[in-house]
Design a protein around this motif. Structure first.
Motif, PDB file in Angstrom:
ATOM      1  N   SER A   1     -20.223  42.391 -38.192  1.00 22.61           N
ATOM      2  CA  SER A   1     -20.991  43.291 -37.323  1.00 22.61           C
ATOM      3  C   SER A   1     -21.911  42.521 -36.380  1.00 22.61           C
ATOM      4  CB  SER A   1     -21.805  44.272 -38.171  1.00 22.61           C
ATOM      5  OG  SER A   1     -22.689  43.566 -39.029  1.00 22.61           O
ATOM      6  N   ASN A   2     -22.187  41.266 -36.701  1.00 18.49           N
ATOM      7  CA  ASN A   2     -23.058  40.437 -35.852  1.00 18.49           C
ATOM      8  C   ASN A   2     -22.261  39.562 -34.888  1.00 18.49           C
ATOM      9  OD1 ASN A   2     -25.488  41.349 -37.116  1.00 18.49           O
ATOM     10  ND2 ASN A   2     -25.047  39.986 -38.854  1.00 18.49           N
ATOM     11  N   ASP A   3     -20.975  39.753 -34.856  1.00 16.56           N
ATOM     12  CA  ASP A   3     -20.108  38.985 -33.968  1.00 16.56           C
ATOM     13  C   ASP A   3     -20.527  39.201 -32.513  1.00 16.56           C
ATOM     14  OD1 ASP A   3     -18.097  37.576 -32.761  1.00 16.56           O
ATOM     15  OD2 ASP A   3     -16.483  38.488 -33.926  1.00 16.56           O
ATOM     16  N   LYS A   4     -20.696  38.119 -31.766  1.00 17.26           N
ATOM     17  CA  LYS A   4     -21.127  38.214 -30.369  1.00 17.26           C
ATOM     18  C   LYS A   4     -19.947  38.408 -29.419  1.00 17.26           C
ATOM     19  CE  LYS A   4     -25.354  35.532 -31.024  1.00 17.26           C
ATOM     20  NZ  LYS A   4     -26.147  34.362 -30.603  1.00 17.26           N
ATOM     21  N   GLU A   5     -18.728  38.397 -29.967  1.00 16.40           N
ATOM     22  CA  GLU A   5     -17.560  38.685 -29.153  1.00 16.40           C
ATOM     23  C   GLU A   5     -17.199  40.163 -29.284  1.00 16.40           C
ATOM     24  OE1 GLU A   5     -15.018  34.627 -28.841  1.00 16.40           O
ATOM     25  OE2 GLU A   5     -14.786  35.770 -30.691  1.00 16.40           O
ATOM     26  N   PHE A   6     -16.542  40.692 -28.283  1.00 20.06           N
ATOM     27  CA  PHE A   6     -16.235  42.121 -28.233  1.00 20.06           C
ATOM     28  C   PHE A   6     -14.734  42.332 -28.053  1.00 20.06           C
ATOM     29  CE2 PHE A   6     -20.557  41.534 -26.839  1.00 20.06           C
ATOM     30  CZ  PHE A   6     -21.250  42.526 -27.503  1.00 20.06           C
ATOM     31  N   ILE A   7     -14.289  43.501 -28.482  1.00 16.91           N
ATOM     32  CA  ILE A   7     -12.888  43.894 -28.313  1.00 16.91           C
ATOM     33  C   ILE A   7     -12.732  44.630 -26.987  1.00 16.91           C
ATOM     34  CG2 ILE A   7     -10.999  45.288 -29.227  1.00 16.91           C
ATOM     35  CD1 ILE A   7     -11.550  42.876 -30.921  1.00 16.91           C
ATOM     36  N   TRP A   8     -11.707  44.244 -26.233  1.00 19.41           N
ATOM     37  CA  TRP A   8     -11.456  44.835 -24.924  1.00 19.41           C
ATOM     38  C   TRP A   8     -10.015  45.331 -24.848  1.00 19.41           C
ATOM     39  CZ3 TRP A   8     -15.509  44.478 -21.237  1.00 19.41           C
ATOM     40  CH2 TRP A   8     -16.563  43.638 -21.610  1.00 19.41           C
ATOM     41  N   LEU A   9      -9.829  46.425 -24.142  1.00 20.00           N
ATOM     42  CA  LEU A   9      -8.496  46.903 -23.790  1.00 20.00           C
ATOM     43  C   LEU A   9      -8.174  46.358 -22.406  1.00 20.00           C
ATOM     44  CD1 LEU A   9      -6.144  48.872 -24.634  1.00 20.00           C
ATOM     45  CD2 LEU A   9      -7.270  50.564 -23.161  1.00 20.00           C
ATOM     46  N   ALA A  10      -7.111  45.586 -22.303  1.00 20.28           N
ATOM     47  CA  ALA A  10      -6.700  45.022 -21.017  1.00 20.28           C
ATOM     48  C   ALA A  10      -5.508  45.816 -20.500  1.00 20.28           C
ATOM     49  CB  ALA A  10      -6.327  43.548 -21.188  1.00 20.28           C
ATOM     50  N   ILE A  11      -5.627  46.344 -19.279  1.00 18.20           N
ATOM     51  CA  ILE A  11      -4.600  47.210 -18.699  1.00 18.20           C
ATOM     52  C   ILE A  11      -4.092  46.589 -17.399  1.00 18.20           C
ATOM     53  CG2 ILE A  11      -4.051  49.511 -17.842  1.00 18.20           C
ATOM     54  CD1 ILE A  11      -6.366  50.584 -19.482  1.00 18.20           C
ATOM     55  N   ASP A  12      -2.793  46.456 -17.312  1.00 19.82           N
ATOM     56  CA  ASP A  12      -2.147  45.871 -16.141  1.00 19.82           C
ATOM     57  C   ASP A  12      -1.221  46.904 -15.522  1.00 19.82           C
ATOM     58  OD1 ASP A  12      -0.779  44.323 -14.293  1.00 19.82           O
ATOM     59  OD2 ASP A  12       0.502  43.368 -15.792  1.00 19.82           O
ATOM     60  N   SER A  13      -1.471  47.248 -14.277  1.00 19.59           N
ATOM     61  CA  SER A  13      -0.656  48.261 -13.597  1.00 19.59           C
ATOM     62  C   SER A  13       0.377  47.638 -12.667  1.00 19.59           C
ATOM     63  CB  SER A  13      -1.544  49.216 -12.796  1.00 19.59           C
ATOM     64  OG  SER A  13      -2.276  48.506 -11.812  1.00 19.59           O
ATOM     65  N   VAL A  14       0.638  46.346 -12.836  1.00 21.23           N
ATOM     66  CA  VAL A  14       1.593  45.666 -11.971  1.00 21.23           C
ATOM     67  C   VAL A  14       3.019  46.103 -12.279  1.00 21.23           C
ATOM     68  CG1 VAL A  14       2.489  43.391 -11.280  1.00 21.23           C
ATOM     69  CG2 VAL A  14       0.047  43.707 -11.702  1.00 21.23           C
ATOM     70  N   SER A  15       3.257  46.548 -13.513  1.00 19.69           N
ATOM     71  CA  SER A  15       4.554  47.082 -13.934  1.00 19.69           C
ATOM     72  C   SER A  15       5.669  46.034 -13.915  1.00 19.69           C
ATOM     73  CB  SER A  15       4.960  48.280 -13.067  1.00 19.69           C
ATOM     74  OG  SER A  15       4.023  49.300 -13.185  1.00 19.69           O
ATOM     75  N   THR A  16       5.382  44.845 -14.402  1.00 18.25           N
ATOM     76  CA  THR A  16       6.411  43.845 -14.635  1.00 18.25           C
ATOM     77  C   THR A  16       6.537  43.652 -16.136  1.00 18.25           C
ATOM     78  OG1 THR A  16       4.854  41.996 -14.559  1.00 18.25           O
ATOM     79  CG2 THR A  16       5.838  42.699 -12.470  1.00 18.25           C
ATOM     80  N   SER A  17       7.502  42.851 -16.561  1.00 14.18           N
ATOM     81  CA  SER A  17       7.696  42.651 -17.993  1.00 14.18           C
ATOM     82  C   SER A  17       6.682  41.691 -18.592  1.00 14.18           C
ATOM     83  CB  SER A  17       9.117  42.125 -18.252  1.00 14.18           C
ATOM     84  OG  SER A  17       9.318  40.900 -17.568  1.00 14.18           O
ATOM     85  N   GLU A  18       6.009  40.897 -17.756  1.00 17.48           N
ATOM     86  CA  GLU A  18       5.004  39.949 -18.223  1.00 17.48           C
ATOM     87  C   GLU A  18       3.615  40.479 -17.914  1.00 17.48           C
ATOM     88  OE1 GLU A  18       5.554  37.239 -19.985  1.00 17.48           O
ATOM     89  OE2 GLU A  18       7.720  37.597 -19.949  1.00 17.48           O
ATOM     90  N   PHE A  19       2.723  40.412 -18.909  1.00 24.04           N
ATOM     91  CA  PHE A  19       1.367  40.910 -18.698  1.00 24.04           C
ATOM     92  C   PHE A  19       0.609  39.973 -17.760  1.00 24.04           C
ATOM     93  CE2 PHE A  19      -3.015  41.930 -19.528  1.00 24.04           C
ATOM     94  CZ  PHE A  19      -2.984  43.299 -19.747  1.00 24.04           C
ATOM     95  N   ASN A  20      -0.018  40.541 -16.746  1.00 23.13           N
ATOM     96  CA  ASN A  20      -0.757  39.769 -15.749  1.00 23.13           C
ATOM     97  C   ASN A  20      -2.251  39.865 -16.051  1.00 23.13           C
ATOM     98  OD1 ASN A  20      -1.972  38.706 -13.427  1.00 23.13           O
ATOM     99  ND2 ASN A  20      -0.291  39.378 -12.120  1.00 23.13           N
ATOM    100  N   TYR A  21      -2.776  38.881 -16.762  1.00 19.74           N
ATOM    101  CA  TYR A  21      -4.192  38.892 -17.127  1.00 19.74           C
ATOM    102  C   TYR A  21      -5.087  38.744 -15.903  1.00 19.74           C
ATOM    103  CZ  TYR A  21      -2.868  38.551 -22.025  1.00 19.74           C
ATOM    104  OH  TYR A  21      -2.353  38.804 -23.274  1.00 19.74           O
ATOM    105  N   ASP A  22      -4.577  38.116 -14.848  1.00 23.77           N
ATOM    106  CA  ASP A  22      -5.383  37.925 -13.640  1.00 23.77           C
ATOM    107  C   ASP A  22      -5.706  39.252 -12.965  1.00 23.77           C
ATOM    108  OD1 ASP A  22      -4.860  35.348 -14.284  1.00 23.77           O
ATOM    109  OD2 ASP A  22      -3.442  34.985 -12.642  1.00 23.77           O
ATOM    110  N   LYS A  23      -4.755  40.180 -12.997  1.00 23.16           N
ATOM    111  CA  LYS A  23      -4.911  41.448 -12.295  1.00 23.16           C
ATOM    112  C   LYS A  23      -5.393  42.575 -13.202  1.00 23.16           C
ATOM    113  CE  LYS A  23      -3.059  39.930  -8.402  1.00 23.16           C
ATOM    114  NZ  LYS A  23      -3.795  39.894  -7.128  1.00 23.16           N
ATOM    115  N   ALA A  24      -5.499  42.291 -14.488  1.00 30.06           N
ATOM    116  CA  ALA A  24      -5.776  43.363 -15.451  1.00 30.06           C
ATOM    117  C   ALA A  24      -7.189  43.924 -15.308  1.00 30.06           C
ATOM    118  CB  ALA A  24      -5.566  42.844 -16.868  1.00 30.06           C
ATOM    119  N   LYS A  25      -7.314  45.175 -15.731  1.00 29.00           N
ATOM    120  CA  LYS A  25      -8.615  45.837 -15.831  1.00 29.00           C
ATOM    121  C   LYS A  25      -9.032  45.798 -17.296  1.00 29.00           C
ATOM    122  CE  LYS A  25     -10.833  50.345 -15.134  1.00 29.00           C
ATOM    123  NZ  LYS A  25     -10.610  51.738 -14.679  1.00 29.00           N
TER     124      LYS A  25
END
Length: 496
Positions: A335-359
């Motif tokens: 509970s004291n972890d300083k890192e957080f969980i994020w949902l990364a969403i990519d709308s580029v619609s390719t088969s490879e996830f694009n972390y650069d463009k993700a929200k």
């Protein structure tokens, strides 16, 4: 797989409702003539805290938030006489937690008899069912054409005692559809798609999903690589589907619902238009969060693809939940972890996830039991990829900064309308961001350092052709984030 007297699909139990006619689709108005339809009713179950395991019993009576048949309350007969014809199509969704074989259904017409248990089907030949599926839910399609049978009198469909008198819900019937004819391949695909979406039971490998008009709503070829644990929500008035939240019967830990996920589908009162669907599947890879080479964030290899489809352009506002018991992202929760969980969403619609463009969207809730993401929007005219990452608060600005190219470009993208130069630069040297936008747009610029801290923000208002000049005093690697009408473009700037 094909068998002599039936077509076997995945199995899950259904509830029962007896009717004479039903409008299936405008072009198939006689589809359900003479049919039998059994399905559970949504009745309130009062929980007595003094009775042990009653709450667990209540939960077991639901399959993907929909009620199984309660034989003590729902008006269901044990035996349906003079129903079974020479040609028949039977669709069943059921669930069984029994280790032993339990006889659940029988079909009889003259000398022809079929027996369906939680482990096998016996007709002209014995067929063993996948024993592992029965505990989570099975969807069975059983079709036969026996024109050689003599006699005019129809036979009987029997629900056996181990199903109808099971007070502990070891064997559950969720839904049953009997049609006194051999349905076409397209009709079978439509019914199986309906049952699959309603009860969270993915169809066999290689099967696409259809609405009641016969339109494809999940194409396995177009979504190649993401056909694991296909699940969905949607509304189809012709066949009576109104699924507003779903999780897969294989218990992969992911649940998606409209607005807010409730205890049952009936309690979720969100309106969804006819022929609007939201289906998703994953790539079948590992869910374990692992650090990347830089060690400043953790990623998993699993990626989901989500396909919204609608009769007209619209938006799906959803809540996404992850059950940590079913999807253990990490070995321990701090509970004291300083890192957080994020949902990364990519709308580029390719088969490879694009972390650069993700929200990136930070989890609303992250405790020992679950992770929750609220107000996640999917537009009906896009397909999306999404995954889970873990990083510090500043992930929106810093994630994978070191992996970004110095300048991104694409003839048909927003990147082709924006240029950052010169790059690299010296400390305190002026650099320029040149905008040649196709139309006037609202633009916001943010510059973040390698730790994700935003060091400069500039709102340019509405622009089309514009030169923005700036300088940075300290050497290092920086992320330039440019929002154009809320669409994010990023590039890396190196200051020597």
């Amino acid at each position: 797989m094909k068998v002599h007297c039936f077509f076997l699909q995945q199995l899950s139990f259904l509830s029962v409702l007896l009717c004479s006619t039903m409008l299936f689709a405008q072009e198939n108005s006689s589809f359900f003539d003479g049919y039998l339809w059994i399905k559970g009713s949504e009745t309130e179950i009062k929980v007595n805290p003094t009775v042990p395991n009653l709450e667990a019993l209540k939960i077991k009576k639901y399959l993907n938030f929909n009620p199984s048949v309660d034989f003590s309350k729902d008006s269901v007969s044990r035996k349906y006489k003079n129903l079974v014809s020479k040609s028949s199509s039977l669709f069943i969704v059921c669930k069984s937690n029994s280790k032993e074989e339990n006889l659940l259904f029988s079909l009889e017409r003259g000398s022809f008899k079929s027996r369906l248990s939680n482990q096998k089907i016996v007709c002209d030949k014995e067929v063993i069912l996948n024993k592992g599926d029965s505990k989570t839910g099975i969807l069975l399609s059983y079709l036969y054409n026996k024109n050689s049978l003599t006699g005019r009198k129809n036979g009987n469909l029997i629900l056996e005692d181990l199903l109808t008198t099971d007070k502990e819900s070891i064997n559950q019937l969720a839904e049953l559809i009997y049609i006194p004819r051999y349905v076409s391949n397209k009709e079978r695909a439509i019914i199986e798609s309906y049952l699959s979406l309603k009860y969270g039971i993915s169809l066999n490998e290689g099967q696409s999903y259809y609405n009641s008009k016969g339109d494809i709503i999940w194409d396995v070829k177009q979504n190649e690589g993401f056909n694991f644990n296909i699940t969905g929500i949607g509304n189809d008035e012709y066949i009576g589907l109104n699924q507003k939240q779903s999780k897969n019967s294989l218990e992969d830990g992911l649940c998606i619902g409209l607005n807010k996920i409730m205890k049952s589908n009936n309690e979720n009162e969100t309106f969804i238009r006819d022929k609007d669907f939201l289906l998703w599947g994953n790539n079948g890879k590992s869910i374990v969060l692992k650090k990347n080479d830089e060690g400043n964030q953790k990623k998993m290899n699993r990626v989901w693809k989500i396909n919204p489809s609608a009769a007209s352009v619209g938006k799906f506002i959803t809540q996404i939940k992850i059950d940590k018991k079913l999807m253990p992202l990490e070995s321990n929760f701090d509970s004291n972890d300083k890192e957080f969980i994020w949902l990364a969403i990519d709308s580029v619609s390719t088969s490879e996830f694009n972390y650069d463009k993700a929200k990136y969207i930070k989890a609303t809730i992250n405790n020992e039991n679950e992770i929750v993401f609220d107000a996640i929007q999917f537009d009906s005219d896009f397909s999306y990829l999404f995954t889970i990452v873990k990083a510090k608060e500043n992930i929106l600005n810093s994630i994978l900064l070191n992996d970004l190219p110095i300048q991104q470009a694409s003839d048909n993208s927003l990147a082709s309308q924006i240029k950052v130069y010169p790059n690299p630069i010296n400390a305190n040297e002026i650099f320029t961001i040149q905008f040649n936008l196709k139309e006037s747009s609202t633009v916001l610029i943010q510059i973040a350092d390698v730790n994700g801290k935003v060091i400069k923000t500039k709102n340019l208002g509405s622009i089309k052709n514009y030169l923005f000049n700036e300088s940075i005093l300290v050497s290092g690697t920086y992320l330039i984030m440019i929002s154009v009408n809320e669409k994010l473009e990023t590039s890396k700037l190196i200051v020597k």
